[in-house]
Write a protein that holds these residues in place. Sequence first.
Motif, PDB file in Angstrom:
ATOM      1  N   UNK A 104       0.827  -1.208   0.000  1.00 10.06           N
ATOM      2  CA  UNK A 104       0.000   0.000   0.000  1.00 10.06           C
ATOM      3  C   UNK A 104       0.861   1.259   0.000  1.00 10.06           C
ATOM      4  N   UNK A 107       2.590   1.681  -3.428  1.00 14.33           N
ATOM      5  CA  UNK A 107       1.646   2.125  -4.457  1.00 14.33           C
ATOM      6  C   UNK A 107       1.346   3.613  -4.307  1.00 14.33           C
ATOM      7  N   UNK A 108       1.138   4.052  -3.070  1.00 15.41           N
ATOM      8  CA  UNK A 108       0.795   5.456  -2.850  1.00 15.41           C
ATOM      9  C   UNK A 108       1.993   6.374  -3.082  1.00 15.41           C
ATOM     10  N   UNK A 112      -1.169   8.747  -6.854  1.00 14.16           N
ATOM     11  CA  UNK A 112      -2.401   8.697  -6.051  1.00 14.16           C
ATOM     12  C   UNK A 112      -3.551   8.047  -6.812  1.00 14.16           C
ATOM     13  N   UNK A 131       2.485  10.421  -2.598  1.00 16.73           N
ATOM     14  CA  UNK A 131       2.626  11.192  -1.379  1.00 16.73           C
ATOM     15  C   UNK A 131       3.444  10.439  -0.346  1.00 16.73           C
ATOM     16  N   UNK A 133       3.218  10.950   2.654  1.00 12.11           N
ATOM     17  CA  UNK A 133       2.313  10.800   3.811  1.00 12.11           C
ATOM     18  C   UNK A 133       2.012   9.333   4.127  1.00 12.11           C
ATOM     19  N   UNK A 134       1.956   8.517   3.071  1.00 13.30           N
ATOM     20  CA  UNK A 134       1.604   7.110   3.246  1.00 13.30           C
ATOM     21  C   UNK A 134       2.591   6.376   4.143  1.00 13.30           C
ATOM     22  N   UNK A 139      -1.982   0.701   7.704  1.00 10.40           N
ATOM     23  CA  UNK A 139      -3.179   0.400   6.925  1.00 10.40           C
ATOM     24  C   UNK A 139      -4.004  -0.736   7.526  1.00 10.40           C
TER      25      UNK A 139
ATOM     26  N   UNK B  72      -7.953   6.590   6.170  1.00  7.96           N
ATOM     27  CA  UNK B  72      -7.318   5.310   5.816  1.00  7.96           C
ATOM     28  C   UNK B  72      -8.286   4.477   4.958  1.00  7.96           C
ATOM     29  N   UNK B  76      -7.881   3.396   0.908  1.00  7.62           N
ATOM     30  CA  UNK B  76      -7.948   2.005   0.446  1.00  7.62           C
ATOM     31  C   UNK B  76      -9.085   1.852  -0.568  1.00  7.62           C
ATOM     32  N   UNK B  78     -10.419   4.036  -2.787  1.00  3.26           N
ATOM     33  CA  UNK B  78     -10.153   4.484  -4.169  1.00  3.26           C
ATOM     34  C   UNK B  78      -8.913   3.828  -4.743  1.00  3.26           C
ATOM     35  N   UNK B  79      -7.888   3.652  -3.877  1.00 13.45           N
ATOM     36  CA  UNK B  79      -6.593   3.223  -4.412  1.00 13.45           C
ATOM     37  C   UNK B  79      -6.624   1.755  -4.844  1.00 13.45           C
ATOM     38  N   UNK B 161      -3.239  12.289   0.615  1.00 12.56           N
ATOM     39  CA  UNK B 161      -3.453  10.973  -0.006  1.00 12.56           C
ATOM     40  C   UNK B 161      -4.745  10.889  -0.814  1.00 12.56           C
ATOM     41  N   UNK B 163      -6.740  12.065  -4.101  1.00 16.14           N
ATOM     42  CA  UNK B 163      -6.530  12.736  -5.391  1.00 16.14           C
ATOM     43  C   UNK B 163      -7.546  13.862  -5.607  1.00 16.14           C
TER      44      UNK B 163
END
Lengths: 193, 193
Positions: A104, A107-108, A112, A131, A133-134, A139, B72, B76, B78-79, B161, B163
């Motif tokens: 996760x 990927x982030x 995004x 970002x 931030x992830x 998660x 969080x 998850x 959307x991503x 995080x 978009x």
Amino acid sequence: MSQILQEVLAANKQYQAEFGDKGSLALPPARAFAILTCMDARLDPAKYAGLSEGDAHVIRNAGGRASDDAIRSLVISYKLLGTKEFFVIHHTDCGMLLFTDDIMRDLLASSLETATVDENGWHDVGQGPGSAEARNIAFLTFKNLEQSVIDDVQRIRQHPLVPATIPVYGYIYDVKSGQLLEVPAATQIGQAK
Amino acid sequence: MSQILQEVLAANKQYQAEFGDKGSLALPPARAFAILTCMDARLDPAKYAGLSEGDAHVIRNAGGRASDDAIRSLVISYKLLGTKEFFVIHHTDCGMLLFTDDIMRDLLASSLETATVDENGWHDVGQGPGSAEARNIAFLTFKNLEQSVIDDVQRIRQHPLVPATIPVYGYIYDVKSGQLLEVPAATQIGQAK
């Protein structure tokens, strides 16, 4: 206005037309319990557990995890609104089983946009910056479904703000059959004292 | 086995019997959107927004707040699972309007049992020790309902995080009528770029 927004508002108009006497329902849940379950689109807790409006609190997040925020909600649920039993209900084929926190984050970090998965695993199709931030987010993914229920029941049971008098039941919802299956080790840990 | 547990399992058996072909639903939400709303027992998002099983992610906590855990879940959503529109839906007569974080902390510091409210405000009827743990929790209460929707849409919109392409709609559900009422200032802030 997007098509989804139009559809939601049209469905809501229909619901209002059939609203009946639900406007007189009280704030505290009539059946005095709370369910913590996953946000998964296939789950409808009102349907799978037989809830009418006014019956029970429903808390949902990715995985149905006993996060700090879920605990906040459960504490408000019993302390201010009188619930006396808690259910933790995870489910088969959960997205949280399919990936890891590291996947996760990677990927982030690259974009995004929505990622995709194929036989080689998750990968990003998006362009542009992700970002950092992830890197700081847990998660709350898990590898073992039963254990995730046990862990979350245990976290609630041991939390200093949850009274020992509230039983916490641990269940798994089977998305193939609609069945709720007990996780006996979880319910055992969650029993009231 | 408690009466509630028996009732839930009996309702679930009924649901299984009428499950039909829902076992073939896919993991990603078919209608590609997510709703963040309150755990309040009177709210049934599937009914008030017209969701069938498989349609949309539903995230719920006390107040329907854009907490870190709700973010969080939205990330998850959307991503990994491709949702493209978010709704933030708070509601009238919300418990989070009735008390403050300070009241909640004081109540929990005196006991862990359910508190009551009368014309003089909240008070504790429980005996025994509470928990100092409450001092560290933000209960995310709010004083102004419209502003709470605006704040939460803004927090999601500005989150690194999330978009900019995902619109975030702000609504209030009226528990007296079942109606979804837009908070235009929230939807304005939440518009996609």
